[in-house]
Design a protein around this motif. Structure first.
Motif, PDB file in Angstrom:
ATOM      1  N   ASN A 145     -19.428  -2.869 -15.476  1.00 44.95           N
ATOM      2  CA  ASN A 145     -19.389  -2.758 -13.606  1.00 44.95           C
ATOM      3  C   ASN A 145     -18.777  -0.706 -13.688  1.00 44.95           C
ATOM      4  O   ASN A 145     -18.652  -0.374 -14.626  1.00 44.95           O
ATOM      5  N   VAL A 146     -19.995  -0.594 -12.732  1.00 49.07           N
ATOM      6  CA  VAL A 146     -19.958   0.748 -12.624  1.00 49.07           C
ATOM      7  C   VAL A 146     -19.631   1.132 -11.343  1.00 49.07           C
ATOM      8  O   VAL A 146     -21.070   0.825 -10.446  1.00 49.07           O
ATOM      9  N   GLY A 147     -18.597   1.484 -10.199  1.00 52.60           N
ATOM     10  CA  GLY A 147     -19.068   1.215  -9.129  1.00 52.60           C
ATOM     11  C   GLY A 147     -17.941   3.128  -8.120  1.00 52.60           C
ATOM     12  O   GLY A 147     -18.134   3.097  -9.219  1.00 52.60           O
ATOM     13  N   ILE A 148     -18.815   2.766  -6.810  1.00 53.43           N
ATOM     14  CA  ILE A 148     -17.964   3.882  -6.022  1.00 53.43           C
ATOM     15  C   ILE A 148     -18.071   2.884  -4.877  1.00 53.43           C
ATOM     16  O   ILE A 148     -18.233   1.916  -4.206  1.00 53.43           O
ATOM     17  N   GLY A 149     -16.986   4.121  -3.705  1.00 52.07           N
ATOM     18  CA  GLY A 149     -16.613   3.448  -2.345  1.00 52.07           C
ATOM     19  C   GLY A 149     -15.416   3.769  -1.895  1.00 52.07           C
ATOM     20  O   GLY A 149     -15.257   5.296  -2.112  1.00 52.07           O
ATOM     21  N   LEU A 150     -14.631   3.073  -1.388  1.00 53.41           N
ATOM     22  CA  LEU A 150     -13.732   4.047  -0.035  1.00 53.41           C
ATOM     23  C   LEU A 150     -12.037   3.722  -0.462  1.00 53.41           C
ATOM     24  O   LEU A 150     -12.886   2.088  -0.519  1.00 53.41           O
ATOM     25  N   ALA A 151     -11.467   4.496  -0.569  1.00 51.90           N
ATOM     26  CA  ALA A 151      -9.757   2.997  -0.656  1.00 51.90           C
ATOM     27  C   ALA A 151      -9.029   4.245   0.764  1.00 51.90           C
ATOM     28  O   ALA A 151      -8.909   5.483   0.591  1.00 51.90           O
ATOM     29  N   PHE A 152      -8.290   3.398   0.817  1.00 53.76           N
ATOM     30  CA  PHE A 152      -7.149   4.064   1.943  1.00 53.76           C
ATOM     31  C   PHE A 152      -5.505   3.414   1.793  1.00 53.76           C
ATOM     32  O   PHE A 152      -5.446   2.836   1.645  1.00 53.76           O
ATOM     33  N   ASN A 153      -4.899   4.480   2.514  1.00 50.77           N
ATOM     34  CA  ASN A 153      -2.914   4.223   1.393  1.00 50.77           C
ATOM     35  C   ASN A 153      -2.733   4.033   3.261  1.00 50.77           C
ATOM     36  O   ASN A 153      -3.044   4.504   4.166  1.00 50.77           O
ATOM     37  N   ILE A 154      -1.607   3.376   2.658  1.00 52.33           N
ATOM     38  CA  ILE A 154      -0.983   2.956   4.227  1.00 52.33           C
ATOM     39  C   ILE A 154       0.167   2.980   3.402  1.00 52.33           C
ATOM     40  O   ILE A 154       0.763   2.683   2.419  1.00 52.33           O
ATOM     41  N   GLY A 155       1.077   3.741   4.215  1.00 47.94           N
ATOM     42  CA  GLY A 155       2.951   3.723   3.939  1.00 47.94           C
ATOM     43  C   GLY A 155       2.442   5.086   3.036  1.00 47.94           C
ATOM     44  O   GLY A 155       2.204   5.669   2.783  1.00 47.94           O
ATOM     45  N   LYS A 156       4.226   5.546   2.780  1.00 50.95           N
ATOM     46  CA  LYS A 156       4.462   6.335   1.928  1.00 50.95           C
ATOM     47  C   LYS A 156       5.612   6.509   0.847  1.00 50.95           C
ATOM     48  O   LYS A 156       5.993   6.987   0.740  1.00 50.95           O
ATOM     49  N   ARG A 157       6.095   4.796   1.196  1.00 51.05           N
ATOM     50  CA  ARG A 157       6.998   4.912  -0.094  1.00 51.05           C
ATOM     51  C   ARG A 157       6.401   4.021  -0.847  1.00 51.05           C
ATOM     52  O   ARG A 157       6.140   1.936  -0.920  1.00 51.05           O
ATOM     53  N   ASP A 158       6.929   2.934  -1.825  1.00 45.55           N
ATOM     54  CA  ASP A 158       7.156   2.023  -3.297  1.00 45.55           C
ATOM     55  C   ASP A 158       7.941   1.176  -2.576  1.00 45.55           C
ATOM     56  O   ASP A 158       8.548   1.646  -1.863  1.00 45.55           O
TER      57      ASP A 158
END
Length: 235
Positions: free
Chosen positions: A215-228
């Motif tokens: 599988n080869v893919g493309i998309g968007l990702a979104f960060n939530i929060g600033k700490r693990d």
């Protein structure tokens, strides 16, 4: 317990955790100003740490190999939905729901079908490297997974669909570019191995017991929060 039910329970638990931590977001924003001066490396960065990443993209499944998928199917398109929870620094667990669509190129191999849809459910672990200020490079491997093959039969058949199931293993890499502190674009690659329970004559077992595709893919990702997750409890 089925993998589908397990993932539902885990996602419900994680949603509860997210709601509990939502109140910490204002504190995270204040802390990030101080964290910007902290030492960073390819293995971790306090100022670029995140809590949860949600992703959604399009992919192209590519078939190959001496198996029923490589011989009988041809990739058409796909959709991916991902969830990553960062446990400590750049180490994460993830869940993904993927949908791959295939066209039948050789009915003599797979039977009287014209299309196949594969629903994937995967529980993953992975690690993310930070090679530059804007790039994230991740490696991912499945802990457990399942795939459901929904085969649409050709016109004239008495049954519209034939359903097959398999255990699924998945190994992948991705690269993400940060447009800002929240939104990223990504490219990814994954290799999937499906071990099926399809009943076939002994002479066909080598072809049908295991199938593989890329599988080869493309998309968007979104960060939530600033700490693990662990840092939220320790600090």
């Amino acid at each position: 317990m089925s993998l589908h039910l397990l993932i539902k329970k885990i996602i419900a638990l994680l949603c509860l955790m997210l709601s509990l931590f939502a109140s910490a977001q204002d504190e995270d924003k204040l802390d990030s100003k101080n964290e910007a001066a902290a030492e960073s490396s390819i293995f971790s960065s306090r100022e670029r740490q995140t809590f949860v990443v949600l992703s959604n993209g399009f992919n192209l499944p590519i078939t190959a190999g001496n198996n029923f998928i490589g011989q009988g199917l041809e990739g058409n398109s796909g959709l991916d939905f991902g969830f990553q929870l960062y446990l400590y620094k750049q180490f994460f667990i993830g869940f993904s729901l993927n949908y791959n669509f295939f066209d039948v190129k050789d009915q003599s191999v797979v039977g009287n079908y014209k299309k196949t849809k594969v629903n994937e459910e995967l529980l993953n672990i992975g690690y993310e490297f930070l090679p530059t200020d804007k790039l994230r490079l991740g490696v991912v491997a499945s802990v457990t997974g399942s795939a459901r093959f929904k085969n649409k039969q050709s016109s004239g058949s008495n049954q519209a669909y034939q359903i097959d199931h398999s255990r699924l293993s998945n190994y992948g890499i991705y690269i993400r570019y940060e447009l800002n502190s929240v939104v990223m674009v990504y490219l990814d690659y994954a290799y999937s191995i499906a071990k099926t329970d399809i009943m076939v004559p002994n002479e066909l077992e080598d072809v049908f017991r295991k199938g593989a595709y890329n599988n080869v893919g493309i998309g968007l990702a979104f960060n939530i929060g600033k700490r693990d997750l662990i840092s939220r409890f320790l600090n």
